[in-house]
Design a protein around this motif. Structure first.
Motif, short mmCIF file in Angstrom:
data_model
loop_
_atom_site.label_atom_id
_atom_site.label_comp_id
_atom_site.label_asym_id
_atom_site.label_seq_id
_atom_site.Cartn_x
_atom_site.Cartn_y
_atom_site.Cartn_z
N VAL A 13 6.59 5.11 48.22
CA VAL A 13 7.44 4.53 47.18
C VAL A 13 7.75 3.07 47.49
O VAL A 13 7.69 2.20 46.61
CB VAL A 13 8.74 5.34 47.05
CG1 VAL A 13 9.66 4.69 46.02
CG2 VAL A 13 8.42 6.77 46.64
N ARG A 14 8.05 2.76 48.75
CA ARG A 14 8.34 1.37 49.11
C ARG A 14 7.10 0.49 48.93
O ARG A 14 7.21 -0.67 48.55
CB ARG A 14 8.85 1.30 50.55
CG ARG A 14 10.22 1.93 50.74
CD ARG A 14 10.66 1.88 52.19
NE ARG A 14 10.85 0.52 52.66
CZ ARG A 14 11.04 0.23 53.94
NH1 ARG A 14 11.07 1.19 54.85
NH2 ARG A 14 11.20 -1.03 54.32
N LEU A 15 5.94 1.05 49.22
CA LEU A 15 4.72 0.27 49.01
C LEU A 15 4.52 -0.05 47.53
O LEU A 15 4.14 -1.17 47.17
CB LEU A 15 3.50 1.04 49.54
CG LEU A 15 2.15 0.33 49.34
CD1 LEU A 15 2.13 -1.00 50.07
CD2 LEU A 15 1.00 1.21 49.79
N VAL A 16 4.80 0.93 46.66
CA VAL A 16 4.67 0.69 45.22
C VAL A 16 5.68 -0.36 44.77
O VAL A 16 5.37 -1.24 43.95
CB VAL A 16 4.86 2.00 44.45
CG1 VAL A 16 4.99 1.72 42.95
CG2 VAL A 16 3.68 2.92 44.69
N LEU A 17 6.90 -0.30 45.32
CA LEU A 17 7.90 -1.31 44.95
C LEU A 17 7.45 -2.70 45.39
O LEU A 17 7.59 -3.68 44.65
CB LEU A 17 9.25 -0.96 45.59
CG LEU A 17 9.94 0.29 45.03
CD1 LEU A 17 11.22 0.58 45.81
CD2 LEU A 17 10.26 0.10 43.55
N ALA A 18 6.91 -2.78 46.61
CA ALA A 18 6.38 -4.07 47.07
C ALA A 18 5.23 -4.53 46.19
O ALA A 18 5.12 -5.72 45.85
CB ALA A 18 5.93 -3.95 48.53
N GLU A 49 -2.64 1.98 43.38
CA GLU A 49 -3.38 1.84 42.11
C GLU A 49 -3.66 0.36 41.89
O GLU A 49 -2.74 -0.46 42.04
CB GLU A 49 -2.54 2.41 40.97
CG GLU A 49 -3.34 2.72 39.70
CD GLU A 49 -3.43 1.52 38.78
OE1 GLU A 49 -2.51 0.70 38.82
OE2 GLU A 49 -4.44 1.41 38.05
N PRO A 50 -4.89 -0.02 41.59
CA PRO A 50 -5.22 -1.45 41.50
C PRO A 50 -4.33 -2.25 40.57
O PRO A 50 -3.92 -3.37 40.89
CB PRO A 50 -6.67 -1.43 41.01
CG PRO A 50 -7.22 -0.13 41.45
CD PRO A 50 -6.06 0.84 41.38
N GLY A 51 -3.99 -1.68 39.41
CA GLY A 51 -3.14 -2.41 38.49
C GLY A 51 -1.71 -2.45 38.94
O GLY A 51 -1.04 -3.48 38.87
N LEU A 52 -1.22 -1.33 39.46
CA LEU A 52 0.18 -1.22 39.85
C LEU A 52 0.50 -2.08 41.07
O LEU A 52 1.62 -2.57 41.22
CB LEU A 52 0.51 0.24 40.16
CG LEU A 52 1.97 0.69 40.08
CD1 LEU A 52 2.52 0.46 38.69
CD2 LEU A 52 2.09 2.14 40.48
N LEU A 53 -0.46 -2.26 41.97
CA LEU A 53 -0.21 -3.02 43.19
C LEU A 53 -0.62 -4.48 43.08
O LEU A 53 -0.55 -5.21 44.06
CB LEU A 53 -0.95 -2.37 44.36
CG LEU A 53 -0.50 -0.95 44.72
CD1 LEU A 53 -1.18 -0.48 45.98
CD2 LEU A 53 1.01 -0.89 44.90
N GLY A 54 -1.08 -4.91 41.92
CA GLY A 54 -1.32 -6.33 41.73
C GLY A 54 -2.76 -6.77 41.94
O GLY A 54 -3.04 -7.97 41.86
N VAL A 55 -3.69 -5.84 42.19
CA VAL A 55 -5.09 -6.24 42.39
C VAL A 55 -5.66 -6.79 41.08
O VAL A 55 -6.30 -7.85 41.06
CB VAL A 55 -5.93 -5.05 42.88
CG1 VAL A 55 -7.38 -5.46 43.04
CG2 VAL A 55 -5.38 -4.53 44.21
N SER A 56 -5.40 -6.09 39.97
CA SER A 56 -5.87 -6.58 38.66
C SER A 56 -5.16 -7.88 38.29
O SER A 56 -5.76 -8.78 37.71
CB SER A 56 -5.61 -5.52 37.58
OG SER A 56 -6.31 -4.32 37.88
N ALA A 104 4.76 -3.73 43.04
CA ALA A 104 5.31 -4.14 41.74
C ALA A 104 5.86 -5.56 41.81
O ALA A 104 5.70 -6.34 40.87
CB ALA A 104 6.39 -3.15 41.31
N ALA A 105 6.52 -5.89 42.92
CA ALA A 105 7.03 -7.26 43.08
C ALA A 105 5.88 -8.24 43.15
O ALA A 105 5.93 -9.34 42.57
CB ALA A 105 7.89 -7.33 44.35
#
Length: 333
Positions: free
Chosen positions: A147-152, A90-97, A154-155
């Motif tokens: 899940v690990r990708l989302v955690l990365a 998700e663009p916001g969740l993964l830091g794109v935004s 989020a970091a």
């Protein structure tokens, strides 16, 4: 009309009807002395001067911006999930935004005008954010684990947000210009803001229309896509550019709004199945429906003040994220 579009006719009509209701509510509900009845009178052709100003000059631009932002974020979320083959992308969740927001903050701290460079800088920041996300996704053992990708991600998001906050603390002028934008909001948006961002969004839409069929083959995997005569690497790069234009444009005009790119494709796939073209068609009304609904609620929950719209989308998106993660088998793309 293609077979895939015919298959989603019923949920598409339902989404369009709900979107029309959300548009009407966005035009008649808001702060100030112009209530629902006066707003309806204006829509019916009444000559109430204050009411006409409130409905046509303030609420209509805000509604139109919400429609465009919602469609852009919904479509970009579906594309990013296909490119990364991850249903949680998700663009916001993964830091794109957040990349867009940081790029704008850096530009402002260097003394450039926000009006002149905001859109281009935001799209460049989104492009760099996309490349970082996909770079992480291709790390062995990480990209295959949603899940690990989302955690990365989020970091990554936390890191970019921390740098943005640091810039705001160091530069008072930047903080004054970006304070309200950085929380994500449609309040005070003008037609000029929308007109400035529309050309790049139209370019992204045209490229997507031309390439949506070969991009759908990416859901089958790179080998299958290549076996069908396509070029997965080239398609992936073009998809990244489309996502950067859409997310950067939406972020430039409304600020970073998270979870729209997760919730909307999730609902679209539930209604129309996993095929990319059906998902994209359904994202067009569902994205604006979510953004406008959140915007209307943001006006009434703490009236006469307003909540940041990102708070409402997070309330909708967090349960969806938890539901997907807790599912026995995560859907694959």
């Amino acid at each position: 009309m293609s077979t895939s579009v015919c298959d989603i006719r019923r949920p598409m009509w339902a989404a369009v009807v709900l979107l029309l209701v959300a548009i009407l509510l966005s035009l008649v509900i808001g702060a100030g002395d112009v209530g629902i009845l006066r707003s309806l009178s204006v829509l019916a052709g009444g000559q109430d001067v204050d009411g006409r100003f409130m409905v046509w000059e303030l609420r209509l631009p805000r509604t139109l911006v919400g429609i465009v932002v919602g469609a852009a974020l919904g479509v970009s979320g579906a594309l990013l999930q296909v490119v990364s083959r991850n249903p949680l992308a998700e663009p916001g969740l993964l830091g794109v935004s957040a990349g867009s927001a940081l790029a704008v903050a850096i530009a402002l701290s260097l003394g450039v005008s926000m009006l002149e460079l905001r859109i281009g800088v935001a799209q460049l920041g989104a492009l760099l954010g996309c490349l970082c996300v996909l770079g992480v996704a291709r790390v062995r053992g990480l990209g295959s684990d949603p899940v690990r990708l989302v955690l990365a991600g989020a970091a990554f998001y936390a890191l970019l947000s921390a740098v943005t906050s640091l810039l705001l603390m160091m530069d008072r002028r930047t903080a004054d210009e970006i304070r309200f934008w950085v929380v994500g909001s449609l309040s005070g948006r003008r037609l000029d803001d929308l007109a400035a961002v529309l050309p790049s969004l139209c370019i992204a839409a045209l490229v997507l229309l031309m390439l949506v069929r070969p991009m759908a083959s990416l859901t089958l995997g790179e080998r299958a896509s290549a076996g069908l005569g396509h070029h997965p690497g080239r398609l992936r790069l073009l998809a990244i550019l489309i996502v950067a234009l859409l997310v950067g444009g939406a972020t430039a005009v409304a600020g970073p709004i998270v979870f729209v790119g997760l919730v909307v494709p999730f609902v679209a796939r539930a209604l129309g199945g996993p095929e990319l073209r059906r998902t994209l068609w359904l994202c067009l009304p569902l994205g604006p429906l979510l953004v406008l609904s959140a915007d209307v609620l943001s006006r009434v929950l703490v009236a006469p003040s307003e909540l940041p719209i990102g708070v409402l989308t997070a309330i909708c998106g967090a349960p969806v994220l938890i539901a997907v993660v807790r599912a026995r088998r995560l859907p694959t793309l």
